[in-house]
Write a protein that holds these residues in place. Structure first.
Motif, PDB file in Angstrom:
ATOM      1  N   SER A  15       0.817  -1.313  -0.092  1.00 20.92           N
ATOM      2  CA  SER A  15       0.186   0.003   0.073  1.00 20.92           C
ATOM      3  C   SER A  15       0.977   1.214  -0.013  1.00 20.92           C
ATOM      4  CB  SER A  15      -1.087   0.019   1.094  1.00 20.92           C
ATOM      5  OG  SER A  15      -0.100  -0.038   2.555  1.00 20.92           O
ATOM      6  N   ILE A  16       0.194   2.509  -0.171  1.00 22.56           N
ATOM      7  CA  ILE A  16       0.666   3.853   0.025  1.00 22.56           C
ATOM      8  C   ILE A  16       0.108   4.461   0.904  1.00 22.56           C
ATOM      9  CG2 ILE A  16       1.339   6.021  -1.312  1.00 22.56           C
ATOM     10  CD1 ILE A  16       1.623   4.330  -3.869  1.00 22.56           C
ATOM     11  N   ASP A  17       1.015   5.039   1.847  1.00 23.62           N
ATOM     12  CA  ASP A  17       0.349   5.790   2.901  1.00 23.62           C
ATOM     13  C   ASP A  17       1.085   7.474   2.689  1.00 23.62           C
ATOM     14  OD1 ASP A  17      -1.752   4.507   4.534  1.00 23.62           O
ATOM     15  OD2 ASP A  17      -0.117   3.299   4.869  1.00 23.62           O
ATOM     16  N   CYS A  18      -0.067   8.455   2.959  1.00 27.38           N
ATOM     17  CA  CYS A  18       0.398   9.862   2.598  1.00 27.38           C
ATOM     18  C   CYS A  18       0.319  10.693   3.766  1.00 27.38           C
ATOM     19  CB  CYS A  18      -0.253  10.059   1.468  1.00 27.38           C
ATOM     20  SG  CYS A  18      -0.101   9.385   0.090  1.00 27.38           S
ATOM     21  N   VAL A  19       1.404  11.053   4.442  1.00 28.89           N
ATOM     22  CA  VAL A  19       1.295  12.050   5.372  1.00 28.89           C
ATOM     23  C   VAL A  19       1.218  13.576   4.661  1.00 28.89           C
ATOM     24  CG1 VAL A  19       2.552  13.313   7.439  1.00 28.89           C
ATOM     25  CG2 VAL A  19       2.502  10.679   7.008  1.00 28.89           C
ATOM     26  N   LYS A  36     -15.859   5.430   8.833  1.00 25.83           N
ATOM     27  CA  LYS A  36     -16.951   5.550   9.051  1.00 25.83           C
ATOM     28  C   LYS A  36     -17.365   4.657  10.334  1.00 25.83           C
ATOM     29  CE  LYS A  36     -18.591   5.873   4.195  1.00 25.83           C
ATOM     30  NZ  LYS A  36     -18.561   5.130   2.917  1.00 25.83           N
ATOM     31  N   ASN A  37     -18.302   5.419  11.140  1.00 19.63           N
ATOM     32  CA  ASN A  37     -19.022   4.653  12.362  1.00 19.63           C
ATOM     33  C   ASN A  37     -17.770   4.339  13.273  1.00 19.63           C
ATOM     34  OD1 ASN A  37     -21.496   4.761  10.830  1.00 19.63           O
ATOM     35  ND2 ASN A  37     -20.582   2.731   9.622  1.00 19.63           N
ATOM     36  N   THR A  38     -16.639   4.806  13.408  1.00 15.07           N
ATOM     37  CA  THR A  38     -15.824   4.579  14.393  1.00 15.07           C
ATOM     38  C   THR A  38     -15.045   5.929  14.837  1.00 15.07           C
ATOM     39  OG1 THR A  38     -13.554   4.704  12.838  1.00 15.07           O
ATOM     40  CG2 THR A  38     -15.039   2.303  13.084  1.00 15.07           C
ATOM     41  N   ASP A  39     -14.183   5.997  15.945  1.00 16.22           N
ATOM     42  CA  ASP A  39     -13.446   7.173  15.951  1.00 16.22           C
ATOM     43  C   ASP A  39     -12.128   7.036  15.637  1.00 16.22           C
ATOM     44  OD1 ASP A  39     -12.751   5.473  18.077  1.00 16.22           O
ATOM     45  OD2 ASP A  39     -13.533   6.886  19.684  1.00 16.22           O
ATOM     46  N   TRP A  40     -11.746   6.006  14.729  1.00 13.45           N
ATOM     47  CA  TRP A  40     -10.340   5.734  14.333  1.00 13.45           C
ATOM     48  C   TRP A  40      -9.952   6.871  13.393  1.00 13.45           C
ATOM     49  CZ3 TRP A  40     -11.771  -0.259  14.107  1.00 13.45           C
ATOM     50  CH2 TRP A  40     -11.451  -0.745  15.423  1.00 13.45           C
ATOM     51  N   LEU A  41      -8.833   7.181  13.567  1.00 18.11           N
ATOM     52  CA  LEU A  41      -8.332   7.989  12.409  1.00 18.11           C
ATOM     53  C   LEU A  41      -6.945   7.523  11.673  1.00 18.11           C
ATOM     54  CD1 LEU A  41      -8.221  11.291  14.867  1.00 18.11           C
ATOM     55  CD2 LEU A  41      -9.480  10.742  12.964  1.00 18.11           C
ATOM     56  N   ALA A  42      -6.746   8.063  10.573  1.00 13.06           N
ATOM     57  CA  ALA A  42      -5.516   7.341   9.764  1.00 13.06           C
ATOM     58  C   ALA A  42      -5.137   8.214   8.701  1.00 13.06           C
ATOM     59  CB  ALA A  42      -5.935   6.142   8.849  1.00 13.06           C
ATOM     60  N   VAL A  43      -3.819   8.321   8.333  1.00 10.84           N
ATOM     61  CA  VAL A  43      -3.235   9.330   7.058  1.00 10.84           C
ATOM     62  C   VAL A  43      -4.212   8.461   5.781  1.00 10.84           C
ATOM     63  CG1 VAL A  43      -1.432   9.754   8.316  1.00 10.84           C
ATOM     64  CG2 VAL A  43      -1.026   7.965   6.666  1.00 10.84           C
ATOM     65  N   PRO A  44      -4.290   9.535   4.823  1.00 12.18           N
ATOM     66  CA  PRO A  44      -4.956   8.746   3.731  1.00 12.18           C
ATOM     67  C   PRO A  44      -3.940   7.808   3.165  1.00 12.18           C
ATOM     68  CG  PRO A  44      -5.125  11.218   3.661  1.00 12.18           C
ATOM     69  CD  PRO A  44      -3.901  10.776   4.930  1.00 12.18           C
ATOM     70  N   GLY A  45      -4.495   6.816   2.366  1.00  9.34           N
ATOM     71  CA  GLY A  45      -3.640   5.786   1.815  1.00  9.34           C
ATOM     72  C   GLY A  45      -4.266   5.186   0.375  1.00  9.34           C
ATOM     73  N   GLY A  46      -3.840   4.301  -0.328  1.00 11.15           N
ATOM     74  CA  GLY A  46      -4.356   3.436  -1.370  1.00 11.15           C
ATOM     75  C   GLY A  46      -3.434   2.417  -1.699  1.00 11.15           C
ATOM     76  N   ALA A  57       0.721   6.464  -8.926  1.00 14.32           N
ATOM     77  CA  ALA A  57      -0.148   5.969  -7.773  1.00 14.32           C
ATOM     78  C   ALA A  57      -0.322   6.878  -6.589  1.00 14.32           C
ATOM     79  CB  ALA A  57       0.069   4.362  -7.315  1.00 14.32           C
ATOM     80  N   ALA A  58       1.074   7.217  -6.183  1.00 10.02           N
ATOM     81  CA  ALA A  58       0.944   8.179  -5.073  1.00 10.02           C
ATOM     82  C   ALA A  58       0.436   9.424  -5.610  1.00 10.02           C
ATOM     83  CB  ALA A  58       2.397   8.456  -4.739  1.00 10.02           C
ATOM     84  N   GLN A  59       0.602   9.996  -6.562  1.00  2.00           N
ATOM     85  CA  GLN A  59       0.035  11.358  -7.181  1.00  2.00           C
ATOM     86  C   GLN A  59      -1.444  11.231  -7.226  1.00  2.00           C
ATOM     87  OE1 GLN A  59       1.195  14.346  -7.665  1.00  2.00           O
ATOM     88  NE2 GLN A  59       3.166  14.470  -7.704  1.00  2.00           N
ATOM     89  N   ARG A  60      -1.867   9.955  -7.792  1.00  2.00           N
ATOM     90  CA  ARG A  60      -3.302   9.983  -7.877  1.00  2.00           C
ATOM     91  C   ARG A  60      -4.187   9.957  -6.542  1.00  2.00           C
ATOM     92  NH1 ARG A  60      -5.516   5.309  -6.691  1.00  2.00           N
ATOM     93  NH2 ARG A  60      -4.206   4.022  -7.071  1.00  2.00           N
ATOM     94  N   ILE A  61      -3.359   9.127  -5.399  1.00  2.00           N
ATOM     95  CA  ILE A  61      -4.148   9.077  -4.141  1.00  2.00           C
ATOM     96  C   ILE A  61      -3.960  10.846  -3.530  1.00  2.00           C
ATOM     97  CG2 ILE A  61      -3.556   8.146  -1.761  1.00  2.00           C
ATOM     98  CD1 ILE A  61      -2.336   5.503  -3.434  1.00  2.00           C
ATOM     99  N   LEU A  62      -3.116  11.095  -4.024  1.00  2.00           N
ATOM    100  CA  LEU A  62      -3.132  12.476  -3.274  1.00  2.00           C
ATOM    101  C   LEU A  62      -4.161  13.401  -4.106  1.00  2.00           C
ATOM    102  CD1 LEU A  62      -1.168  13.901  -1.361  1.00  2.00           C
ATOM    103  CD2 LEU A  62      -0.217  11.872  -1.780  1.00  2.00           C
TER     104      LEU A  62
END
Lengths: 240, 240
Positions: A15-19, A36-46, A57-62
């Motif tokens: 996967s790719i994760d983006c800060v 959704k339906n949680t209080d869990w947080l994450a950095v965006p990824g794909g 891929a990284a540019q698309r996710i961003l």
């Protein structure tokens, strides 16, 4: 060997994760998704499509998360510990988000390495957009972010260390500012990221000596003789 | 999702490639494998076992090729272009090496990303050892290496840029020297890697001011009053 999901062939196990860093109101911020339906947080990824180069891929996710193209982004680390992702947490997460019960042989349940990218964007131009797993995508001040899922807190820490390390060396901080800015804006950004005060005269002398700033008109605020100059970043000759 | 090969479960679609630097006779060198029955050269590499953390896999691969443990190594880039590896070349290679004809669905024929590591080792302690695909594992001077297979030339270039970039910032060069060395040895190493001459007095003053060198006895060479001091690297207080 690829994984068919949501209509695309993705590369398995990666996967790719983006800060994603932004700067606003003298605060360094990052974008976080709230599942959704949680209080869990994450950095965006794909994931990476079979048809994409890694960088594409990284540019698309961003772009999907910010609406921006041609973002400044850099790989900073591959997170590859064997137990970096808690599969029980993943199961709970997917159940909360999608109502699905992941079977043990679901492709998401295998081990994943994640390639960490950090991105520097102009806060004023971004349009934060949740993905299909999240109901919000919002800015959080870097010094008050809650604990994140999996190893995402470690990702943010490492990304921030890398940003600090390269701030001077690669002059990357300008990506966080609007096109024109005052010397004060620039110094505030440096002080915030480095988390220390800098001497005004020294900072100004150093920045001007680098030959990377073009001085524009004064910023009109009413009191003309106190108006600061505006500057624009014009790049530098060489970079390693 | 893992790939059973040679008795191990490896993660699919991901390899590790290592640019291994050594320093000897005022030459910066890297280790290259020569594939059996071909004149093709490559940097050493391998795969990640299901049971290994990513860093453990890199250390294992390094140990297999050099006999050394606890090597200084760092990730420097993930090579992920879609067409980074020529599958026809791979087929020819495996035929030459192993006599096998890779079928299109062989796991090696899928797309692979490769995580690049660079390693800095003490030349005098390494014991270069070929892997099962190669009949030699040898040092090559960095400025006369031939073209390498796939994107390995680009890997070496990027690793060298990274080494140069971090030489001062992270004081990593000491990993290339034996435990004790003269100021001359140190300066030669810096000059070779940076490919430029440095002023002796400035270099010496700077190195001594960092507080990272312990001065030992003089190096006995006969003419006592001309004997240079020996130094040992004792680390520094903090690092980003």
């Amino acid at each position: 060997m690829s994984t068919k999901t949501r209509g695309y062939d993705y590369l398995p196990g990666i996967s790719i994760d983006c800060v994603i860093f932004g700067f606003h109101d003298n605060q360094l911020k990052i974008l976080l998704l709230n599942f959704k339906n949680t209080d869990w947080l994450a950095v965006p990824g794909g994931f990476i499509k079979e048809s994409e180069n890694l960088e594409e891929a990284a540019q698309r996710i961003l772009e999907e998360r910010t609406g921006l193209t041609n973002i400044y982004l850099e790989q900073f680390y591959v997170f590859g510990d064997r137990d970096r992702r808690d599969n029980e947490m993943l199961k709970s997460l997917m159940k909360a988000v999608d109502g699905v019960e992941l079977s043990p042989d679901h492709y998401l349940m295998t081990r994943f390495l994640s390639i960490g990218y950090y991105a520097l964007i102009d806060f004023t131009k971004a349009n934060p957009t949740p993905d299909y797993t999240s109901d919000s995508c919002q800015w959080y001040d870097i010094d008050t972010i809650p604990t994140l899922i999996y190893d995402h807190s470690a990702m943010v820490k490492k990304a921030l260390e890398t940003l600090r390390f390269f701030l001077d060396e690669k002059l990357i901080g300008f990506n966080l500012l609007p096109e024109v800015f005052t010397m004060n804006d620039l110094q505030n950004m440096y002080e915030t990221i480095l988390d220390k005060k800098l001497l005004r005269t020294n900072f100004q002398r150093k920045m001007l000596s680098l030959g990377i700033l073009e001085r524009l008109d004064k910023k009109m605020t009413g009191a003309a003789n106190k108006a600061p100059y505006l500057y624009r970043f014009v790049g530098k000759e060489s970079n390693v």
